[in-house]
Write a protein that holds these residues in place. Structure first.
Motif, PDB file in Angstrom:
ATOM      1  N   TRP A 130       3.185  -1.309   4.347  1.00 58.84           N
ATOM      2  CA  TRP A 130       2.687   0.065   4.316  1.00 58.84           C
ATOM      3  C   TRP A 130       3.840   0.996   3.989  1.00 58.84           C
ATOM      4  O   TRP A 130       4.845   0.997   4.679  1.00 58.84           O
ATOM      5  CB  TRP A 130       2.102   0.444   5.670  1.00 58.84           C
ATOM      6  N   VAL A 178       0.880  -1.166   0.000  1.00 55.40           N
ATOM      7  CA  VAL A 178       0.000   0.000   0.000  1.00 55.40           C
ATOM      8  C   VAL A 178       0.918   1.217   0.000  1.00 55.40           C
ATOM      9  O   VAL A 178       1.640   1.462   0.962  1.00 55.40           O
ATOM     10  CB  VAL A 178      -0.946   0.013   1.219  1.00 55.40           C
ATOM     11  N   THR A 234      -6.969   1.809  -6.130  1.00 50.64           N
ATOM     12  CA  THR A 234      -6.604   2.904  -5.240  1.00 50.64           C
ATOM     13  C   THR A 234      -7.604   2.944  -4.098  1.00 50.64           C
ATOM     14  O   THR A 234      -8.812   2.975  -4.334  1.00 50.64           O
ATOM     15  CB  THR A 234      -6.599   4.246  -5.983  1.00 50.64           C
ATOM     16  N   ILE A 240       0.748  -7.176   4.353  1.00 52.16           N
ATOM     17  CA  ILE A 240       0.707  -5.792   3.870  1.00 52.16           C
ATOM     18  C   ILE A 240       1.972  -5.031   4.240  1.00 52.16           C
ATOM     19  O   ILE A 240       2.364  -5.009   5.399  1.00 52.16           O
ATOM     20  CB  ILE A 240      -0.506  -5.030   4.451  1.00 52.16           C
ATOM     21  N   ARG A 295      -4.337   5.816  -1.920  1.00 50.79           N
ATOM     22  CA  ARG A 295      -3.132   5.003  -1.808  1.00 50.79           C
ATOM     23  C   ARG A 295      -3.225   3.849  -2.801  1.00 50.79           C
ATOM     24  O   ARG A 295      -4.177   3.062  -2.771  1.00 50.79           O
ATOM     25  CB  ARG A 295      -2.982   4.478  -0.386  1.00 50.79           C
ATOM     26  N   VAL A 340      -2.714   0.353  -4.376  1.00 49.84           N
ATOM     27  CA  VAL A 340      -2.588  -0.977  -3.804  1.00 49.84           C
ATOM     28  C   VAL A 340      -2.054  -1.893  -4.895  1.00 49.84           C
ATOM     29  O   VAL A 340      -2.644  -2.005  -5.971  1.00 49.84           O
ATOM     30  CB  VAL A 340      -3.953  -1.483  -3.285  1.00 49.84           C
ATOM     31  N   LEU A 353      -9.636  -0.373   1.037  1.00 51.98           N
ATOM     32  CA  LEU A 353      -8.574  -1.385   0.973  1.00 51.98           C
ATOM     33  C   LEU A 353      -9.160  -2.773   1.172  1.00 51.98           C
ATOM     34  O   LEU A 353      -8.839  -3.702   0.416  1.00 51.98           O
ATOM     35  CB  LEU A 353      -7.498  -1.097   2.019  1.00 51.98           C
ATOM     36  N   TRP A 411      -4.210   8.530   5.801  1.00 52.65           N
ATOM     37  CA  TRP A 411      -4.871   8.739   4.510  1.00 52.65           C
ATOM     38  C   TRP A 411      -4.895  10.226   4.154  1.00 52.65           C
ATOM     39  O   TRP A 411      -5.624  10.656   3.272  1.00 52.65           O
ATOM     40  CB  TRP A 411      -6.286   8.173   4.543  1.00 52.65           C
TER      41      TRP A 411
END
Length: 70
Positions: A57, A6, A26, A55, A15, A17, A33, A65
């Motif tokens: 990040w 992400v 996105t 994930i 963001r 993905v 997500l 966000w």
């Protein structure tokens, strides 16, 4: 290496993905997500946002966000 990356928030707070080099979509929040991940077969009740094997990040964690204005 995590299965999903992400990326940092863009200028609108979205963001990107990515999984295995393919853009999945996105996300603009955690629910987006989870929707994206569900669309590729991951059941949302089994997704742990703090699972580093699932994930990665970039540019902030699960609760970041805020649009990138720089």
């Amino acid at each position: 290496m995590a299965a999903v990356v992400v990326h940092a928030p863009d200028s609108e707070g979205g963001r990107q993905v990515v999984a295995r080099g393919h853009i999945l979509g996105t996300a603009h929040n955690v629910m987006d997500l989870l929707d994206i991940l569900e669309g590729v077969g991951l059941e949302r009740e089994h997704v742990r946002l703090d699972d580093a094997n699932l994930i990665e990040w970039r540019g902030g964690g699960a609760w970041e966000w805020t649009p990138n204005r720089g």
